[in-house]
Design an enzyme around this catalytic site. Structure first.
Site, PDB file in Angstrom:
ATOM      1  N   HIS A  16       0.805  -1.230   0.000  1.00  0.00           N
ATOM      2  CA  HIS A  16       0.000   0.000   0.000  1.00  0.00           C
ATOM      3  C   HIS A  16       0.829   1.268   0.000  1.00  0.00           C
ATOM      4  O   HIS A  16       0.320   2.327   0.373  1.00  0.00           O
ATOM      5  CB  HIS A  16      -0.900   0.053   1.234  1.00  0.00           C
ATOM      6  CG  HIS A  16      -1.968  -0.981   1.265  1.00  0.00           C
ATOM      7  ND1 HIS A  16      -3.237  -0.749   0.803  1.00  0.00           N
ATOM      8  CD2 HIS A  16      -1.946  -2.261   1.696  1.00  0.00           C
ATOM      9  CE1 HIS A  16      -3.960  -1.844   0.957  1.00  0.00           C
ATOM     10  NE2 HIS A  16      -3.204  -2.777   1.505  1.00  0.00           N
TER      11      HIS A  16
ATOM     12  N   LYS B 219      -7.540  13.881   4.721  1.00  0.00           N
ATOM     13  CA  LYS B 219      -6.671  12.700   4.636  1.00  0.00           C
ATOM     14  C   LYS B 219      -5.639  12.853   5.733  1.00  0.00           C
ATOM     15  O   LYS B 219      -5.538  13.917   6.341  1.00  0.00           O
ATOM     16  CB  LYS B 219      -6.005  12.620   3.267  1.00  0.00           C
ATOM     17  CG  LYS B 219      -5.356  13.936   2.801  1.00  0.00           C
ATOM     18  CD  LYS B 219      -4.827  13.869   1.379  1.00  0.00           C
ATOM     19  CE  LYS B 219      -5.868  14.036   0.301  1.00  0.00           C
ATOM     20  NZ  LYS B 219      -6.091  12.820  -0.474  1.00  0.00           N
ATOM     21  N   ARG B 220      -4.850  11.822   5.999  1.00  0.00           N
ATOM     22  CA  ARG B 220      -3.803  11.974   6.989  1.00  0.00           C
ATOM     23  C   ARG B 220      -2.873  13.119   6.594  1.00  0.00           C
ATOM     24  O   ARG B 220      -2.712  13.430   5.423  1.00  0.00           O
ATOM     25  CB  ARG B 220      -2.996  10.676   7.109  1.00  0.00           C
ATOM     26  CG  ARG B 220      -3.685   9.629   7.945  1.00  0.00           C
ATOM     27  CD  ARG B 220      -3.878  10.090   9.376  1.00  0.00           C
ATOM     28  NE  ARG B 220      -2.640  10.038  10.110  1.00  0.00           N
ATOM     29  CZ  ARG B 220      -2.339   9.129  11.038  1.00  0.00           C
ATOM     30  NH1 ARG B 220      -3.218   8.205  11.374  1.00  0.00           N
ATOM     31  NH2 ARG B 220      -1.187   9.167  11.655  1.00  0.00           N
TER      32      ARG B 220
ATOM     33  N   LYS C 201       1.510  14.316   0.797  1.00  0.00           N
ATOM     34  CA  LYS C 201       0.148  14.631   0.354  1.00  0.00           C
ATOM     35  C   LYS C 201      -0.020  16.127   0.070  1.00  0.00           C
ATOM     36  O   LYS C 201      -0.956  16.541  -0.585  1.00  0.00           O
ATOM     37  CB  LYS C 201      -0.860  14.171   1.402  1.00  0.00           C
ATOM     38  CG  LYS C 201      -0.877  12.640   1.591  1.00  0.00           C
ATOM     39  CD  LYS C 201      -1.867  12.224   2.668  1.00  0.00           C
ATOM     40  CE  LYS C 201      -1.793  10.753   3.036  1.00  0.00           C
ATOM     41  NZ  LYS C 201      -2.552   9.879   2.124  1.00  0.00           N
TER      42      LYS C 201
ATOM     43  N   THR D 196      -8.288   6.719  -1.649  1.00  0.00           N
ATOM     44  CA  THR D 196      -9.644   6.189  -1.759  1.00  0.00           C
ATOM     45  C   THR D 196     -10.642   7.312  -1.480  1.00  0.00           C
ATOM     46  O   THR D 196     -11.774   7.270  -1.968  1.00  0.00           O
ATOM     47  CB  THR D 196      -9.881   5.034  -0.763  1.00  0.00           C
ATOM     48  OG1 THR D 196      -9.329   5.403   0.499  1.00  0.00           O
ATOM     49  CG2 THR D 196      -9.212   3.762  -1.241  1.00  0.00           C
TER      50      THR D 196
ATOM     51  N   LYS E  30     -14.395   8.520  -3.238  1.00  0.00           N
ATOM     52  CA  LYS E  30     -15.623   8.890  -2.509  1.00  0.00           C
ATOM     53  C   LYS E  30     -16.144  10.242  -2.980  1.00  0.00           C
ATOM     54  O   LYS E  30     -17.346  10.440  -3.149  1.00  0.00           O
ATOM     55  CB  LYS E  30     -15.351   8.914  -0.997  1.00  0.00           C
ATOM     56  CG  LYS E  30     -15.019   7.534  -0.429  1.00  0.00           C
ATOM     57  CD  LYS E  30     -14.395   7.595   0.971  1.00  0.00           C
ATOM     58  CE  LYS E  30     -13.699   6.272   1.282  1.00  0.00           C
ATOM     59  NZ  LYS E  30     -12.797   6.355   2.442  1.00  0.00           N
TER      60      LYS E  30
HETATM   61  C1  26W Z   1       3.812   2.349  10.658  1.00  0.00           C
HETATM   62  C2  26W Z   1       3.973   1.554   9.459  1.00  0.00           C
HETATM   63  C3  26W Z   1       2.974   1.770   8.429  1.00  0.00           C
HETATM   64  C4  26W Z   1       3.375   1.910   7.129  1.00  0.00           C
HETATM   65  C5  26W Z   1       2.451   2.042   6.152  1.00  0.00           C
HETATM   66  C6  26W Z   1       1.623   1.782   8.740  1.00  0.00           C
HETATM   67  C7  26W Z   1       0.697   1.925   7.760  1.00  0.00           C
HETATM   68  C8  26W Z   1       1.112   2.050   6.462  1.00  0.00           C
HETATM   69  C9  26W Z   1       0.065   2.105   5.398  1.00  0.00           C
HETATM   70  C10 26W Z   1       0.527   1.266   4.238  1.00  0.00           C
HETATM   71  C11 26W Z   1      -0.313   3.481   5.024  1.00  0.00           C
HETATM   72  C12 26W Z   1      -1.574   3.520   4.240  1.00  0.00           C
HETATM   73  O1  26W Z   1      -2.645   3.603   4.797  1.00  0.00           O
HETATM   74  N1  26W Z   1      -1.465   3.509   2.913  1.00  0.00           N
HETATM   75  C13 26W Z   1      -2.574   3.909   2.084  1.00  0.00           C
HETATM   76  O2  26W Z   1      -3.298   2.763   1.675  1.00  0.00           O
HETATM   77  C14 26W Z   1      -4.457   3.163   0.961  1.00  0.00           C
HETATM   78  C15 26W Z   1      -5.255   1.913   0.666  1.00  0.00           C
HETATM   79  O3  26W Z   1      -4.606   1.134  -0.266  1.00  0.00           O
HETATM   80  C16 26W Z   1      -4.081   3.914  -0.299  1.00  0.00           C
HETATM   81  O4  26W Z   1      -5.257   4.358  -0.917  1.00  0.00           O
HETATM   82  C17 26W Z   1      -3.210   5.111   0.047  1.00  0.00           C
HETATM   83  O5  26W Z   1      -2.753   5.738  -1.127  1.00  0.00           O
HETATM   84  C18 26W Z   1      -2.035   4.668   0.887  1.00  0.00           C
HETATM   85  O6  26W Z   1      -1.295   5.783   1.331  1.00  0.00           O
END
Ligand code: 26W
Length: 852
Positions: free
Chosen positions: A395, A586-587, A592, A696, A700
């Protein structure tokens, strides 16, 4: 090491006397008798409701608090889904179909009540029934605290996927962690983020069902012994893990109702408890305080969701969480969902464990350990089974988001797993050597074990080596995975790599969040779109119908009223209802580029106060931000501070505030998204190209008739292709261009020197315009932008400004704008998570729906 409840070997460790006999699980071979759910009717609902209020909640209507009434309503709605849930579960057990087991450390579910009402088709009945008792359902909805068991995109995606799987009647189970504290509650103090604990369980959680009888024991620590079995030439050496400590995992089941299809799947979240054995021993020694401490230690494992969503901290507790939930889940799947004595050689016929990013990847060595150490499989046999059971979704594209675990930490916590990982790596690197003619550089690059800065396990490499399929989450992302992030692997195994573009559930994000638009659509094309979103295409001709567009605008403006009302009550924020609503939610992350949007706001402000921009030349707009920053991410917190300080200045300026407002409601979450997105005109998707895996939120917004201003990044690319260039405001560097600029040596200061508008905006921040004259407050942001500017905000600034001017021009023509908005809705059906599920089923899972 993990032991199931039914394992006789575990009895000595688990004296049951204090808690009675352990129930063994009945294996269902034919349909078991089930109690029917009540027939839906208003009178029936009133009866069920009062029974819940009086007999379960233990109160009378006159004295019931809002929470009492909410809990009684939730439990009543549950009754109507219960028979379907039990039927789905027993059919699953009886027919033993191939199942999808989704392994995810996060599920960002959002509120459950409304979704359950809609799935059960009870919305009207419940409203009428409660109205007859003088209760407003709308008020009770607001009493629900949403389970925020995720950080952002990845967790919300998991929630959309399980919704779609249930709606498509696919045998599926979601596995995760029941965090006692979800994502922190965000507050602002003087505009700066502070974090408060999310005590989501405080008022009771009517949607969960604890099943302590299905508890699983999970082991940690200790050491590995080598034991020889057999004599002479037949002697084989096997490894035996002698763990140091154990915890229990107690499962909590949540229903995942399909949309009006009689299918209710299960989400099973694990909660950590101290083992009974440990308690008993320690308590018997009389060391009461030590026993309680040990209990707290064990229970810490599922205490809190880590709020980092891109920079893993390498914290031991996080690895404990990861192993804890996958160990419980694998054991549970094998013991509870497969028939007793099932031949595990055939496991790939029965399940695909989908790894939601690398967080559950420790499941790979865990399954190897079960097969080799517990089931006596030969290594190669076990590896073949394991490779057939896992698939991996990546992701991210940010290198710092790829998890690595220091070898010493992993070895201390899971010594046997480390040993297994080493062996997987040895055999894998042998394959690489063979295929590459001993290319030592390649071998080092691909190794599961990184050597620098310290020895560490690269979880993405482990996942890629083990998985049948590896997928990215949008076309561009999957292509970049193949070409850049995992290029060596894609060359070795091209057929392993695939794409599944993300999607969102139309039930929650259109049907439930936007009832007015839903009604308008249903009136025009019938209600089939809710489960077949491609049918939105049938709206296309209506984009040219002035009456339809007028009604579409009416919906938007009613949604703006609803939002204004919501924000006034929730945050005391006043937002005008007759301006363009420009939203970025978004975060908070530098890639971003919330900074780019705030620079646009500052540029508008500067234009007006300096007199270069006449008020009548500005299209009135309200800019809304929603974002949480990881608590340890200093720059992200700076940016939040900046947005709030700019908001204060803009909103209090007598002229500027007539055409420009900035609103930043604290604690953006799924509930806020559901009110905000349907009201939006403009969707900001402005990440640096090549950094946002998919997004995502972008989907929406498009589905709710907002136009996108965005870069060629993530799923924006596909949105633009589908809705058409004329209905999307594209700007900025493309991914290859950004890569070339980076390669050539990016120098942001050049843009500052050459662009007077940009210079004025940055100078305003630097001079303290938004910090009461203090130049230090936002100095880190300014010097970052002028120095490194890793995400090329300055390079894209002018292009963004130009695109915003095109937005203004387009918005001045309401008919053309609403035509584009309707076309966005009509052409975005592809972004249903139902379609994503079909793609996973065809390309990766190969599972079939349960016959009903
Ligand atoms: C702390 C480690 C960590 C690293 C990455 C925790 C969480 C992540 C995730 C992969 C971050 C995340 O939420 N990624 C998002 O995933 C969404 C669903 O696929 C995508 O739409 C976003 O672009 C992506 O940033």
């Amino acid at each position: 090491m993990v032991r199931g409840r039914d394992d006789p070997g575990s009895a000595e460790h688990h004296p049951r006397t204090a808690r009675g006999r352990v129930g063994s699980v009945t294996r269902v071979t034919e349909s078991t008798p089930l109690i029917a759910s009540p027939e839906p009717s208003v009178e029936g609902f009133v009866r069920e409701y009062l029974r819940e209020l009086n007999f379960t909640q233990g109160t009378v209507l006159e004295r019931a608090s809002t929470n009492d009434k909410y809990l009684a309503l939730a439990r009543t709605v549950r009754h109507y889904l219960m028979a379907s849930w039990m039927r789905t579960t027993s059919e699953h057990l009886r027919t033993q179909p191939k199942a999808v087991a989704y392994l995810s450390a996060e599920y960002l579910l959002g509120r459950q009540l409304d979704n359950a009402l809609i799935a059960a088709d009870l919305t009207d009945i419940a409203s009428e029934a409660l109205a007859s008792l003088g209760i407003d359902v709308a008020e009770l909805r607001e009493a629900e605290v949403e389970p925020g068991l995720g950080n952002g995109g990845l967790g919300r995606l998991a929630a959309c996927f399980i919704d779609s799987l249930a709606t498509m009647a696919i045998p599926a189970i979601g596995y995760g962690i029941r965090y006692e504290y979800g994502i922190f509650r965000q507050k602002f103090e003087d505009g700066w983020q502070v974090e408060k604990p999310d005590r989501w369980l405080d008022n009771g959680s009517p949607w969960e069902f604890a099943h302590p009888e299905h508890e699983v024991t999970v082991s940690f620590g200790g050491h590995v012994e080598t034991v020889s079995e057999g004599e002479g030439a037949d002697a084989v050496e096997t490894s035996r893990w002698v763990p140091g400590w154990e915890v229990l995992g107690v499962p909590y089941n949540y229903m995942v109702p399909g949309y009006r299809n009689g299918c209710v799947n299960t989400l099973r979240l694990w909660s950590a408890r101290a083992t009974h054995a440990f308690n008993l021993e320690t308590f018997n020694y009389g060391d009461y305080a030590e026993a309680v401490r040990a209990q707290t230690f064990a229970e810490n494992i599922s205490k809190v969701l880590y709020p980092e969503d891109s920079t893993p901290q390498g914290k031991e507790l996080r690895l404990q969480q990861q192993y804890f939930f996958v160990a419980c889940s694998l054991r549970d799947f094998i013991d509870q969902l497969l028939p007793q004595g099932f031949d595990l050689h055939r496991l790939p016929e029965r399940v695909c464990f989908q790894l939601n990013d690398t967080h559950p990847v420790i499941a790979v060595p865990e399954l190897m350990r079960i097969l080799v150490d517990e089931e006596g499989f030969a290594w190669d046999e076990a590896w073949e089974v394991t490779q057939g059971c896992f698939a991996y979704t990546c992701h991210t594209l940010l290198p710092e988001a790829l998890e690595v675990w220091p070898v010493d930490l992993l070895g201390r916590l899971l010594p046997r797993h480390l040993e297994i990982i080493y062996r997987i790596n040895d055999e894998f690197l042998e394959e690489v050597r063979e295929a590459s003619g001993d290319d030592a550089v390649l071998v080092r690059r691909m190794s599961i074990i990184a050597e620098h800065p310290g020895r560490a396990v690269r979880m993405a490499h482990l996942a890629t080596v083990a998985a049948t399929k590896v997928n990215g989450v949008a076309e561009l992302h999957s292509q970049l995975l193949r070409d850049k992030v995992l290029a060596d692997f894609a060359r070795l195994w091209p057929e392993k790599f695939t794409n599944v573009t993300n999607g969102v559930t139309p039930r929650r994000f259109v049907r439930m969040a936007n009832p007015r638009l839903s009604e308008l659509i249903t009136e025009a094309i019938g209600d089939g779109w809710v489960t077949d979103l491609d049918r939105l295409r049938e709206l296309e001709p209506l984009a040219d119908d002035p009456e339809f567009r007028r009604r579409f605008r009416e919906v938007k403006s009613a949604n703006k009223e609803r939002l204004a009302d919501f924000l006034a009550r929730r945050d005391g924020i006043e937002v005008p209802v007759d301006t363009m609503l420009d939203v970025m939610v978004k975060r908070l992350h530098e890639y971003k580029r919330q900074t780019l949007q705030i620079l646009h706001v500052i540029t508008l402000y500067d234009g007006i106060v300096s007199g270069r921009l006449a008020l009548e030349d500005v299209v009135p707009r309200t800019v809304v931000f929603g974002a949480k920053a990881a608590p340890g991410y200093a720059m992200a917190k700076q940016i939040i501070g900046l947005i709030n300080h700019v908001a204060a200045v803009v909103n209090n300026h007598p002229e500027v505030s007539r055409v420009l407002r900035v609103a930043f409601p604290a604690n953006y979450n799924v509930t806020v998204a559901e009110t905000l997105i349907p009201a939006a005109d403009l969707s900001e998707q402005i990440s640096l190209a090549g950094k946002e895996a998919s997004g995502t939120g972008n989907m929406k917004f498009a589905l709710n008739g907002a136009l996108t201003i965005g870069t060629d990044d993530g799923a924006n690319v596909e949105i633009r292709q589908l809705v058409g260039d004329d209905h999307f405001f594209l700007f900025g560097l493309t991914e290859p261009e950004a890569a070339a600029v980076a390669e050539a040596g990016y120098r942001p200061a050049t843009y500052y020197e050459e662009n007077a508008t940009l210079r004025r905006a940055l100078d305003l921040i630097a001079r303290g315009e938004f910090s009461g004259g203090d130049r230090q407050t936002f100095e880190p942001i300014v010097s970052n932008l002028l120095g490194e500017d890793r995400f090329m905000v300055l390079a894209d600034y002018q292009s963004y400004l130009d695109a915003q001017q095109r937005v203004e021009a387009a918005y001045r023509d309401p008919d053309a704008w609403s035509r584009s908005a309707v076309l966005n809705v009509a052409r975005s059906g592809f972004f249903s998570s139902d379609r994503s599920m079909r793609d996973y089923l065809d390309r990766i899972w190969h599972a079939e729906p349960l016959e009903s």
